[in-house]
Design a protein around this motif. Structure first.
Motif, PDB file in Angstrom:
ATOM      1  N   ILE A 214       0.836  -1.201   0.000  1.00 45.12           N
ATOM      2  CA  ILE A 214       0.000   0.000   0.000  1.00 45.12           C
ATOM      3  C   ILE A 214       0.872   1.253   0.000  1.00 45.12           C
ATOM      4  CG2 ILE A 214      -1.976  -1.145   1.048  1.00 45.12           C
ATOM      5  CD1 ILE A 214      -1.241   0.036   3.705  1.00 45.12           C
ATOM      6  N   SER A 215       2.175   1.064   0.134  1.00 41.10           N
ATOM      7  CA  SER A 215       3.189   2.104  -0.014  1.00 41.10           C
ATOM      8  C   SER A 215       4.517   1.378  -0.133  1.00 41.10           C
ATOM      9  CB  SER A 215       3.177   3.051   1.198  1.00 41.10           C
ATOM     10  OG  SER A 215       3.774   2.434   2.323  1.00 41.10           O
ATOM     11  N   PRO A 216       5.615   2.075  -0.436  1.00 42.58           N
ATOM     12  CA  PRO A 216       6.895   1.375  -0.542  1.00 42.58           C
ATOM     13  C   PRO A 216       7.345   0.720   0.760  1.00 42.58           C
ATOM     14  CG  PRO A 216       7.010   3.497  -1.644  1.00 42.58           C
ATOM     15  CD  PRO A 216       5.706   3.471  -0.895  1.00 42.58           C
ATOM     16  N   ASN A 217       6.779   1.115   1.889  1.00 43.01           N
ATOM     17  CA  ASN A 217       7.211   0.526   3.165  1.00 43.01           C
ATOM     18  C   ASN A 217       6.076  -0.026   4.020  1.00 43.01           C
ATOM     19  OD1 ASN A 217       6.028   2.910   4.005  1.00 43.01           O
ATOM     20  ND2 ASN A 217       7.961   3.901   4.513  1.00 43.01           N
ATOM     21  N   GLU A 218       4.924  -0.308   3.385  1.00 45.77           N
ATOM     22  CA  GLU A 218       3.811  -0.931   4.101  1.00 45.77           C
ATOM     23  C   GLU A 218       3.145  -1.966   3.206  1.00 45.77           C
ATOM     24  OE1 GLU A 218       1.627   1.746   7.405  1.00 45.77           O
ATOM     25  OE2 GLU A 218       1.403   2.472   5.346  1.00 45.77           O
ATOM     26  N   ILE A 219       2.677  -3.050   3.816  1.00 46.50           N
ATOM     27  CA  ILE A 219       2.037  -4.127   3.073  1.00 46.50           C
ATOM     28  C   ILE A 219       0.770  -4.569   3.794  1.00 46.50           C
ATOM     29  CG2 ILE A 219       3.372  -5.945   4.250  1.00 46.50           C
ATOM     30  CD1 ILE A 219       3.409  -7.445   1.528  1.00 46.50           C
ATOM     31  N   ILE A 220      -0.263  -4.891   3.035  1.00 46.65           N
ATOM     32  CA  ILE A 220      -1.475  -5.481   3.594  1.00 46.65           C
ATOM     33  C   ILE A 220      -1.512  -6.930   3.127  1.00 46.65           C
ATOM     34  CG2 ILE A 220      -2.913  -4.604   1.683  1.00 46.65           C
ATOM     35  CD1 ILE A 220      -5.231  -4.425   3.752  1.00 46.65           C
ATOM     36  N   PHE A 231       7.234  -3.040   5.679  1.00 51.65           N
ATOM     37  CA  PHE A 231       7.843  -3.802   4.595  1.00 51.65           C
ATOM     38  C   PHE A 231       9.133  -3.125   4.165  1.00 51.65           C
ATOM     39  CE2 PHE A 231       8.527  -4.059   0.007  1.00 51.65           C
ATOM     40  CZ  PHE A 231       8.623  -5.427  -0.179  1.00 51.65           C
ATOM     41  N   ASP A 232      10.163  -3.925   3.897  1.00 49.24           N
ATOM     42  CA  ASP A 232      11.403  -3.396   3.333  1.00 49.24           C
ATOM     43  C   ASP A 232      12.096  -4.481   2.512  1.00 49.24           C
ATOM     44  OD1 ASP A 232      12.772  -5.071   5.145  1.00 49.24           O
ATOM     45  OD2 ASP A 232      13.097  -3.461   6.579  1.00 49.24           O
ATOM     46  N   HIS A 233      13.358  -4.255   2.156  1.00 51.35           N
ATOM     47  CA  HIS A 233      14.070  -5.174   1.269  1.00 51.35           C
ATOM     48  C   HIS A 233      14.307  -6.545   1.893  1.00 51.35           C
ATOM     49  CE1 HIS A 233      17.259  -3.525   3.763  1.00 51.35           C
ATOM     50  NE2 HIS A 233      18.017  -4.548   3.414  1.00 51.35           N
ATOM     51  N   LEU A 234      14.148  -6.645   3.215  1.00 51.09           N
ATOM     52  CA  LEU A 234      14.309  -7.938   3.872  1.00 51.09           C
ATOM     53  C   LEU A 234      13.012  -8.732   3.900  1.00 51.09           C
ATOM     54  CD1 LEU A 234      16.588  -6.966   6.918  1.00 51.09           C
ATOM     55  CD2 LEU A 234      17.264  -8.034   4.746  1.00 51.09           C
ATOM     56  N   GLY A 235      11.886  -8.033   4.033  1.00 49.74           N
ATOM     57  CA  GLY A 235      10.604  -8.726   4.084  1.00 49.74           C
ATOM     58  C   GLY A 235       9.591  -7.977   4.923  1.00 49.74           C
ATOM     59  N   ILE A 236       8.762  -8.721   5.641  1.00 49.30           N
ATOM     60  CA  ILE A 236       7.697  -8.146   6.466  1.00 49.30           C
ATOM     61  C   ILE A 236       8.155  -8.103   7.911  1.00 49.30           C
ATOM     62  CG2 ILE A 236       5.337  -8.454   7.328  1.00 49.30           C
ATOM     63  CD1 ILE A 236       4.664  -9.837   4.690  1.00 49.30           C
ATOM     64  N   PHE A 237       8.058  -6.911   8.510  1.00 54.59           N
ATOM     65  CA  PHE A 237       8.417  -6.742   9.919  1.00 54.59           C
ATOM     66  C   PHE A 237       7.146  -6.555  10.733  1.00 54.59           C
ATOM     67  CE2 PHE A 237       9.685  -4.450  13.734  1.00 54.59           C
ATOM     68  CZ  PHE A 237      10.799  -5.174  14.135  1.00 54.59           C
ATOM     69  N   ASN A 238       6.941  -7.435  11.703  1.00 57.81           N
ATOM     70  CA  ASN A 238       5.759  -7.400  12.559  1.00 57.81           C
ATOM     71  C   ASN A 238       6.088  -6.616  13.827  1.00 57.81           C
ATOM     72  OD1 ASN A 238       3.887  -8.216  14.695  1.00 57.81           O
ATOM     73  ND2 ASN A 238       3.136  -9.757  13.263  1.00 57.81           N
ATOM     74  N   ASN A 239       5.449  -5.451  13.983  1.00 57.39           N
ATOM     75  CA  ASN A 239       5.716  -4.607  15.144  1.00 57.39           C
ATOM     76  C   ASN A 239       5.341  -5.281  16.454  1.00 57.39           C
ATOM     77  OD1 ASN A 239       6.979  -2.291  14.196  1.00 57.39           O
ATOM     78  ND2 ASN A 239       5.045  -1.296  13.650  1.00 57.39           N
ATOM     79  N   GLN A 240       4.254  -6.048  16.442  1.00 56.37           N
ATOM     80  CA  GLN A 240       3.803  -6.704  17.671  1.00 56.37           C
ATOM     81  C   GLN A 240       4.823  -7.711  18.167  1.00 56.37           C
ATOM     82  OE1 GLN A 240       0.045  -8.020  15.903  1.00 56.37           O
ATOM     83  NE2 GLN A 240      -1.074  -6.813  17.414  1.00 56.37           N
ATOM     84  N   LEU A 241       5.436  -8.446  17.238  1.00 59.40           N
ATOM     85  CA  LEU A 241       6.425  -9.456  17.610  1.00 59.40           C
ATOM     86  C   LEU A 241       7.838  -8.886  17.695  1.00 59.40           C
ATOM     87  CD1 LEU A 241       5.198 -12.416  15.363  1.00 59.40           C
ATOM     88  CD2 LEU A 241       4.692 -12.022  17.788  1.00 59.40           C
ATOM     89  N   GLY A 242       8.039  -7.724  17.044  1.00 60.11           N
ATOM     90  CA  GLY A 242       9.362  -7.120  17.027  1.00 60.11           C
ATOM     91  C   GLY A 242      10.357  -7.902  16.194  1.00 60.11           C
ATOM     92  N   GLU A 243       9.878  -8.533  15.109  1.00 57.74           N
ATOM     93  CA  GLU A 243      10.767  -9.347  14.282  1.00 57.74           C
ATOM     94  C   GLU A 243      10.215  -9.470  12.868  1.00 57.74           C
ATOM     95  OE1 GLU A 243       9.003 -13.794  15.279  1.00 57.74           O
ATOM     96  OE2 GLU A 243      10.721 -13.054  16.414  1.00 57.74           O
ATOM     97  N   TYR A 244      11.098  -9.908  11.952  1.00 53.86           N
ATOM     98  CA  TYR A 244      10.661 -10.214  10.599  1.00 53.86           C
ATOM     99  C   TYR A 244       9.959 -11.575  10.590  1.00 53.86           C
ATOM    100  CZ  TYR A 244      13.332  -6.312   8.690  1.00 53.86           C
ATOM    101  OH  TYR A 244      13.796  -5.058   8.392  1.00 53.86           O
ATOM    102  N   THR A 245       8.804 -11.611   9.944  1.00 57.11           N
ATOM    103  CA  THR A 245       8.030 -12.862   9.888  1.00 57.11           C
ATOM    104  C   THR A 245       8.046 -13.513   8.516  1.00 57.11           C
ATOM    105  OG1 THR A 245       6.025 -11.575   9.429  1.00 57.11           O
ATOM    106  CG2 THR A 245       6.472 -12.154  11.742  1.00 57.11           C
ATOM    107  N   HIS A 246       8.383 -12.749   7.470  1.00 60.40           N
ATOM    108  CA  HIS A 246       8.383 -13.289   6.109  1.00 60.40           C
ATOM    109  C   HIS A 246       9.572 -12.710   5.348  1.00 60.40           C
ATOM    110  CE1 HIS A 246       4.164 -13.610   7.414  1.00 60.40           C
ATOM    111  NE2 HIS A 246       4.087 -14.663   6.617  1.00 60.40           N
ATOM    112  N   LYS A 247      10.306 -13.571   4.648  1.00 60.63           N
ATOM    113  CA  LYS A 247      11.508 -13.179   3.908  1.00 60.63           C
ATOM    114  C   LYS A 247      11.159 -12.878   2.451  1.00 60.63           C
ATOM    115  CE  LYS A 247      14.526 -16.425   3.017  1.00 60.63           C
ATOM    116  NZ  LYS A 247      14.665 -16.489   1.526  1.00 60.63           N
TER     117      LYS A 247
END
Length: 255
Positions: A214-220, A231-247
């Motif tokens: 939905i933007s260069p740094n957000e994903i739905i 969202f970034d070049h590494l994947g999806i970052f989950n704020n609630q978990l404080g970690e990347y969940t998808h590569k």
């Protein structure tokens, strides 16, 4: 034989049994070819994406073999929930985005020989723009994840992408790995724009997840439920978990 999904949501199962895995869903009006029959079950293939599975025959409207399915002009619902009345018995159905109506005139349409009347919406079309795509995607926020699901009552990641793109007239395959074969590859995440698709792989390198930027740094995307994450070049970052969940594996542009 040919058929049309005649209920709001039609479960498609792996085997001809109600207790087996649901691998897909058909939304109201989806066209199918019947490949095989077994008791009250039909093994079908979707004419939209060639997906196979078993459905209860009571949920399919069988049509004449000499009917050309392409002659059934259709309108794809892009509204949140459309209520329609079956005029043969005055019962109502709630139709999810991505459902099909055929030749609607003055809020009435037919599903082959069944006649329906639209109760709470006006018929509009959604041009294939990122704005309209995102508008539909946001309507699914908080809908729970459901393996094989494609409706606002439960949806999986690739079903979410397929249905959202369908509402703007772009037809995609059912599974994430199939969808990843379409569109133009975007080499760098900072070149991504709203409406692009991002695909993610597992440790074996298989594409197993997808979502809509939905933007260069957000994903739905649908993960647990339909949600917005960073969202970034590494994947999806989950704020609630404080970690990347998808590569991240690849970004594709279809608009």
């Amino acid at each position: 034989m040919l058929g049309l999904a005649s209920k709001s949501v039609v479960p498609v199962r792996k085997e001809p049994n109600e207790t087996t895995e649901m691998v897909n869903q058909l939304l109201f009006g989806e066209k199918v070819s019947v490949l095989e029959t077994y008791k009250q079950w039909l093994r079908i293939e979707s004419t939209l994406d060639s997906y196979h599975g078993w459905v209860d025959s009571r949920l399919i409207e069988i049509i004449k073999d000499d009917t050309d399915l392409n002659s059934l002009n259709d309108y794809i619902i892009n509204d949140w929930l459309v209520e329609v009345k079956d005029l043969s018995n005055s019962s109502n159905l709630l139709l999810s985005p991505g459902s099909f109506l055929y030749k609607p005139v003055n809020n009435r349409f037919k599903l082959y020989e069944q006649e329906f009347e639209i109760q709470n919406s006006s018929i509009t079309t959604a041009p294939p723009t990122a704005e309209n795509l995102i508008k539909t995607a946001l309507r699914f926020l908080n809908v729970p994840y459901l393996w094989g699901g494609k409706s606002i009552f439960g949806i999986d990641c690739s079903g979410f992408v397929q249905v959202c793109y369908r509402t703007i007239g772009k037809l995609l395959p059912r599974d994430a790995w199939q969808q990843a074969k379409h569109g133009q590859t975007i080499e760098f995440s900072n070149y991504a724009t709203a409406g692009d698709l991002a695909f993610f792989d597992n440790e074996e390198g298989q594409i197993t997840h997808t979502g809509i930027l939905i933007s260069p740094n957000e994903i739905i995307h649908s993960s647990g439920y339909v949600r917005i994450d960073k969202f970034d070049h590494l994947g999806i970052f989950n704020n609630q978990l404080g970690e990347y969940t998808h590569k991240l594996r690849i970004i594709k542009r279809l608009l």
